[in-house]
Design a protein around this motif. Structure first.
Motif, PDB file in Angstrom:
ATOM      1  N   GLU A   1       0.812  -1.209   0.000  1.00 20.43           N
ATOM      2  CA  GLU A   1       0.000   0.000   0.000  1.00 20.43           C
ATOM      3  C   GLU A   1       0.846   1.259   0.000  1.00 20.43           C
ATOM      4  O   GLU A   1       0.450   2.285  -0.575  1.00 20.43           O
ATOM      5  CB  GLU A   1      -0.927  -0.006   1.224  1.00 20.43           C
ATOM      6  CG  GLU A   1      -1.920  -1.159   1.222  1.00 20.43           C
ATOM      7  CD  GLU A   1      -2.715  -1.218   2.514  1.00 20.43           C
ATOM      8  OE1 GLU A   1      -2.853  -0.162   3.181  1.00 20.43           O
ATOM      9  OE2 GLU A   1      -3.194  -2.307   2.877  1.00 20.43           O
ATOM     10  N   THR A   2       2.009   1.218   0.641  1.00 19.60           N
ATOM     11  CA  THR A   2       2.869   2.404   0.687  1.00 19.60           C
ATOM     12  C   THR A   2       3.816   2.498  -0.506  1.00 19.60           C
ATOM     13  O   THR A   2       4.456   3.538  -0.706  1.00 19.60           O
ATOM     14  CB  THR A   2       3.720   2.413   1.982  1.00 19.60           C
ATOM     15  OG1 THR A   2       4.510   1.210   2.051  1.00 19.60           O
ATOM     16  CG2 THR A   2       2.835   2.487   3.218  1.00 19.60           C
TER      17      THR A   2
ATOM     18  N   ALA B   1       3.819   5.593  -2.879  1.00 19.92           N
ATOM     19  CA  ALA B   1       4.421   6.798  -2.303  1.00 19.92           C
ATOM     20  C   ALA B   1       5.940   6.731  -2.383  1.00 19.92           C
ATOM     21  O   ALA B   1       6.610   7.734  -2.671  1.00 19.92           O
ATOM     22  CB  ALA B   1       3.966   6.965  -0.854  1.00 19.92           C
TER      23      ALA B   1
ATOM     24  N   ASP C   1       6.944   7.432  -6.007  1.00 18.01           N
ATOM     25  CA  ASP C   1       6.877   8.860  -6.328  1.00 18.01           C
ATOM     26  C   ASP C   1       8.066   9.611  -5.736  1.00 18.01           C
ATOM     27  O   ASP C   1       8.605  10.529  -6.366  1.00 18.01           O
ATOM     28  CB  ASP C   1       5.565   9.462  -5.815  1.00 18.01           C
ATOM     29  CG  ASP C   1       4.354   8.966  -6.588  1.00 18.01           C
ATOM     30  OD1 ASP C   1       4.536   8.415  -7.697  1.00 18.01           O
ATOM     31  OD2 ASP C   1       3.221   9.114  -6.079  1.00 18.01           O
TER      32      ASP C   1
ATOM     33  N   ARG D   1       5.548  11.325   2.568  1.00 18.95           N
ATOM     34  CA  ARG D   1       4.551  10.780   1.637  1.00 18.95           C
ATOM     35  C   ARG D   1       3.860   9.554   2.223  1.00 18.95           C
ATOM     36  O   ARG D   1       2.644   9.376   2.053  1.00 18.95           O
ATOM     37  CB  ARG D   1       5.223  10.414   0.306  1.00 18.95           C
ATOM     38  CG  ARG D   1       5.633  11.614  -0.542  1.00 18.95           C
ATOM     39  CD  ARG D   1       6.353  11.142  -1.797  1.00 18.95           C
ATOM     40  NE  ARG D   1       6.947  12.222  -2.557  1.00 18.95           N
ATOM     41  CZ  ARG D   1       6.345  12.856  -3.582  1.00 18.95           C
ATOM     42  NH1 ARG D   1       5.112  12.500  -3.945  1.00 18.95           N
ATOM     43  NH2 ARG D   1       6.959  13.825  -4.228  1.00 18.95           N
ATOM     44  N   THR D   2       4.616   8.677   2.890  1.00 16.28           N
ATOM     45  CA  THR D   2       4.017   7.451   3.421  1.00 16.28           C
ATOM     46  C   THR D   2       3.301   7.687   4.748  1.00 16.28           C
ATOM     47  O   THR D   2       2.309   7.022   5.048  1.00 16.28           O
ATOM     48  CB  THR D   2       5.084   6.361   3.615  1.00 16.28           C
ATOM     49  OG1 THR D   2       6.125   6.858   4.470  1.00 16.28           O
ATOM     50  CG2 THR D   2       5.674   5.936   2.286  1.00 16.28           C
TER      51      THR D   2
ATOM     52  N   SER E   1       0.982  11.521   3.645  1.00 15.12           N
ATOM     53  CA  SER E   1       0.525  11.764   2.267  1.00 15.12           C
ATOM     54  C   SER E   1       0.900  13.162   1.787  1.00 15.12           C
ATOM     55  O   SER E   1       0.173  13.784   1.007  1.00 15.12           O
ATOM     56  CB  SER E   1      -1.000  11.558   2.155  1.00 15.12           C
ATOM     57  OG  SER E   1      -1.359  10.253   2.508  1.00 15.12           O
TER      58      SER E   1
ATOM     59  N   ARG F   1      -4.409  15.773  11.359  1.00 18.50           N
ATOM     60  CA  ARG F   1      -4.819  14.428  10.981  1.00 18.50           C
ATOM     61  C   ARG F   1      -5.921  13.915  11.915  1.00 18.50           C
ATOM     62  O   ARG F   1      -6.859  13.243  11.465  1.00 18.50           O
ATOM     63  CB  ARG F   1      -3.615  13.479  10.994  1.00 18.50           C
ATOM     64  CG  ARG F   1      -3.954  12.023  10.666  1.00 18.50           C
ATOM     65  CD  ARG F   1      -4.765  11.875   9.367  1.00 18.50           C
ATOM     66  NE  ARG F   1      -4.136  12.525   8.256  1.00 18.50           N
ATOM     67  CZ  ARG F   1      -3.221  11.960   7.487  1.00 18.50           C
ATOM     68  NH1 ARG F   1      -2.850  10.723   7.712  1.00 18.50           N
ATOM     69  NH2 ARG F   1      -2.696  12.635   6.473  1.00 18.50           N
TER      70      ARG F   1
ATOM     71  N   PRO G   1      -6.711  10.444   4.671  1.00 15.18           N
ATOM     72  CA  PRO G   1      -6.197   9.457   3.723  1.00 15.18           C
ATOM     73  C   PRO G   1      -5.748   8.198   4.456  1.00 15.18           C
ATOM     74  O   PRO G   1      -5.413   8.234   5.640  1.00 15.18           O
ATOM     75  CB  PRO G   1      -5.010  10.176   3.072  1.00 15.18           C
ATOM     76  CG  PRO G   1      -4.586  11.202   4.070  1.00 15.18           C
ATOM     77  CD  PRO G   1      -5.825  11.627   4.787  1.00 15.18           C
TER      78      PRO G   1
ATOM     79  N   ASP H   1      -3.131   6.450   5.043  1.00 14.10           N
ATOM     80  CA  ASP H   1      -1.679   6.330   5.101  1.00 14.10           C
ATOM     81  C   ASP H   1      -1.255   5.804   6.469  1.00 14.10           C
ATOM     82  O   ASP H   1      -2.084   5.412   7.298  1.00 14.10           O
ATOM     83  CB  ASP H   1      -1.012   7.667   4.775  1.00 14.10           C
ATOM     84  CG  ASP H   1      -1.578   8.819   5.608  1.00 14.10           C
ATOM     85  OD1 ASP H   1      -2.080   8.553   6.722  1.00 14.10           O
ATOM     86  OD2 ASP H   1      -1.534   9.977   5.150  1.00 14.10           O
TER      87      ASP H   1
ATOM     88  N   THR I   1      -2.717   7.684   9.661  1.00 18.65           N
ATOM     89  CA  THR I   1      -4.104   7.324   9.922  1.00 18.65           C
ATOM     90  C   THR I   1      -4.202   5.921  10.505  1.00 18.65           C
ATOM     91  O   THR I   1      -4.940   5.674  11.474  1.00 18.65           O
ATOM     92  CB  THR I   1      -4.930   7.411   8.630  1.00 18.65           C
ATOM     93  OG1 THR I   1      -4.930   8.765   8.165  1.00 18.65           O
ATOM     94  CG2 THR I   1      -6.362   6.964   8.855  1.00 18.65           C
TER      95      THR I   1
END
Length: 450
Positions: free
Chosen positions: A114-115, A118, A121, A154-155, A158, A221, A231, A233, A236
């Protein structure tokens, strides 16, 4: 044969005052050369005894078999408390167990998939930043720090590193690095709890600013989670995971502590290893070319591509062996012990040094050499099991170890796919927060013809 650089060792015997000065400036060169072949060594101070242990079965006893009997020492961690508070890195006992019960599910195997977008990117962004420096000689640690911080934000939240809060944390952390000594007074002298720890003003100021910025991110958050707009991530996931035993989740203050260590551990350690890996590739161009050829598989963002980066993974693992980002771990025995026919009294400091264990002359073939192929040999497989602990081991193994072994090879391969690196001056490894180069690592970057 070219050998990767390592620091010079001190003479076997020096005064406590000189040792403290050497230790404060660099814990690696403060140690004697005999530690690369010793199974165990004793160090005495007027206040406590310290024992470095390299014998694999003793390391296993401390880290794997009886971790509750050997809690983390408060002495070395004292210097990090202004930033880390009561994070999972510094706590012990039931507090630490509760924190891991909440944190660990976020880093389970399925979460890596899932990560991965990120991370992808962030790797693409790192390669793009290097494009404007084509043909130049640059300080590569600055670039790997930028890339590793980008992965974390990013991870975790986000957010790309270009977001103003992420950028502010990153810049403030660089100031913290420059001001934070590896050794606080409490590491050598058993100060009572009420006595001030004499942190430098700029260290405390940077730590306070970082925590204030992280608090903004964390509170925002929490608001998003309450509104149902957060999101999916890591932040969360962690903030919404209840302790399976109590049903409680982290408070905002507790989450700030954890984010601080995620950033420190996930950014600082990855940046260090990536920088050394790129230097080693410049030093060994035949390996660099092999990784560049393998990296041609990086054409689409798909987690399955990691199965094709076997050479990059071996190079990254070999870099972790030669330049473990956390060079020493300190535990304290909570009850009397006998090790190698020595009586170890309660409260003694037990030092486990990945730096020395990974280069131990009685364990490894060619311990100071760069040889990524070693991991396919019988000696390499045995040492990986018994004498390779870049992420610690046992119950306190770094929860992000799997994360790091995806991020590192991916970014390393992505850079080498498009760029050639050429070595500059020989860097000298020193240890502060992590193993870095004394005056940086300078490499010439040139666009690779594909």
């Amino acid at each position: 044969m070219i050998l990767p650089p390592k620091p010079q060792s001190r003479p076997d015997k020096v005064s406590l005052w000189r040792y403290a000065r050497l230790f404060r400036s660099d814990i690696l060169s403060a140690q004697p050369a005999r530690l690369y072949r010793a199974w165990m060594a004793e160090f005495r101070t007027p206040f406590f005894r310290s024992y470095l242990i390299n014998q694999p079965d003793l390391v296993q006893r401390v880290l794997k078999e009886r971790p509750d009997d050997f809690p983390k020492s408060d002495r070395v961690n004292e210097g990090l408390r202004p930033l880390l508070g009561n994070s999972v890195f510094v706590t012990n006992g039931e507090t630490w167990k509760r924190q891991r019960r909440i944190i660990d599910p976020a880093f389970e195997g399925g979460r890596l998939r899932e990560t991965f977008p990120a991370m992808w990117d962030a790797a693409e962004a790192a390669a793009a930043r290097l494009a404007v420096q084509d043909g130049q000689t640059i300080e590569i640690e600055e670039e790997t720090s930028h890339a590793a911080a980008d992965v974390i934000f990013r991870t975790l939240f986000s957010l790309p590193i270009d977001h103003h809060l992420a950028r502010d944390v990153f810049e403030e952390f660089r100031a913290y690095q420059r001001s934070q000594p590896i050794l606080n007074l409490a590491a050598l002298v058993p100060l009572p709890r009420w006595m001030p720890r004499l942190f430098r003003r700029d260290t405390k100021r940077s730590a306070a600013r970082i925590r204030a910025l992280i608090t903004q991110l964390t509170q925002q958050r929490a608001d998003d989670i309450a509104a149902g707009t957060a999101p999916a991530d890591l932040a969360t996931k962690i903030m919404m995971t209840p302790d399976p035993e109590t049903g409680e989740t982290f408070t905002t203050d507790e989450m700030v502590d954890q984010v601080a260590i995620f950033f420190l551990a996930g950014h600082e350690t990855s940046a260090s290893t990536l920088a050394w890996a790129l230097y080693l590739m410049a030093l060994y161009p035949e390996w660099q070319n092999r990784l560049a050829q393998e990296a041609s598989a990086l054409d689409t963002c798909n987690f399955s591509v990691m199965g094709k980066l076997r050479l990059s993974r071996d190079v990254f693992r070999e870099t972790l062996r030669l330049y473990p980002p956390v060079p020493m771990m300190v535990r304290e025995n909570s009850c009397p012990e006998n090790m190698r026919s020595r009586e170890i009294s309660t409260g003694s400091q037990l030092v486990i040094s990945p730096w020395h264990l990974h280069r131990h002359t009685r364990l490894w073939d060619n311990p100071d050499g760069f040889d990524p192929d070693r991991w396919q040999t019988e000696n390499g497989k045995a040492c990986q099991r018994d004498a390779f602990i870049p992420f610690s081991a046992g119950a306190r193994v770094c929860p992000g170890a799997g994360f790091a072994m995806i991020e590192g090879p991916l970014i390393l391969s992505r850079i080498l796919r498009d760029y050639q690196v050429e070595a500059g001056p020989v860097p000298v490894p020193v240890a502060h927060l992590t193993v870095r180069a004394k005056n940086g690592i300078r490499l010439k970057i040139r666009r690779r013809e594909r």
